[in-house]
Design an enzyme around this catalytic site. Sequence first.
Site: not given
Length: 381
Positions: A81, A325
């Site tokens: 991420c 996301h």
Amino acid sequence: MADAFVAGAGMIRFGKHPPETTLELMGARAAREAMRDAGVNPAEVEAMYAGHVFGGPVAGQRIGARIGLAGKPISNHENYCSSGATALREAWIAVSAGIYDVVLVVGVEKMTDRIKGGVQPDPGDLDAAVGFLFAAGHAISARRYMADYGATREQIAAVAVKNHAHSVMNPYAHYQKPVSLEEVLRARPIADPLGLLDCSPISDGAAAVVVASRAGLRRLGIDSAPRIAGCGLVSGTVQYGLGDLNEEDVSRRAGAEVYRIAGIGADEIDFVEMHDCFTIAEIVRLEGLGVLPRGEGARLTAAEHTSLGGKLPVNPSGGLLSRGHPVGATGVAQICEMFWQLTERAGGRQVEGANVGLAYCKGGSVSGTDGASVTTVIMTR
């Protein structure tokens, strides 16, 4: 080190895009928007840094070939991420070192073609092998936090209510509608006590920024731009024994690193773009960074301390919970939001008096450690 600035930003709306909207198309669209925003043409871009996780080999070069950057230095960066933020950090280092004056950073991910259900650690990771997935870890974190500090389930759910309220004013957000506390509490269970609205969605998306030196700004005819005051990057340390699940040493060290580089303290931050992959994650990571007191994050969220108009707005963009996301794009999307906030271009979600912003990304897990990678970025007006 020389100063480095963000000269322009571009982004496509995050969401679930059809199969014909490929990773390359999304990345190219965001890149063109950023270059147009900065007033730079491809011939003036000296290098490109691409962050992605599931994009396959040389995704950056596939995007670069579409936007006139073929033949130039292009590198690809994977830190789960934190991939996009890691690409930004590498660009910041290169510009600050005087190697380049104008570079492009792209974060991109086409997740709906590759991910079914929740995002999982690498199959070779011991935690993954025994079923200790991200949702389970954050559910245990929430239970421990509630037991240790007397926080309520409603206070943790308030993170989702707040971030969805912010996303209503973000045209790039995956979801642009408010949710009530009741809706969060009654959502489909995922990992007790967390439900569907406590979890960030699987999203596709791309974001890009142009990073320039002071000479680069002059070349582009830009008088002023937000400055990248510092970028931090740390990895998790090996943990022995049971420890404290919410101690967040990795966040503390990532915060200390960027505060040291930027020469700016936690008490000087005006707003935060936080990696809220789960509601409880926003709370414990803010505390780890030192911008909220330990054990007070849930209570302060419910008291609107971190809402727009509060003392420390967190995730004015809507955060991962509602902006979405797409893992490789998330870190660059946070930089776009900080750029728009610091140039007073954030519209209805503008943080009043925003002069100093902090972005935080935590990527992946490594069995036996407290995390894989954490990036922190401070930008100033």
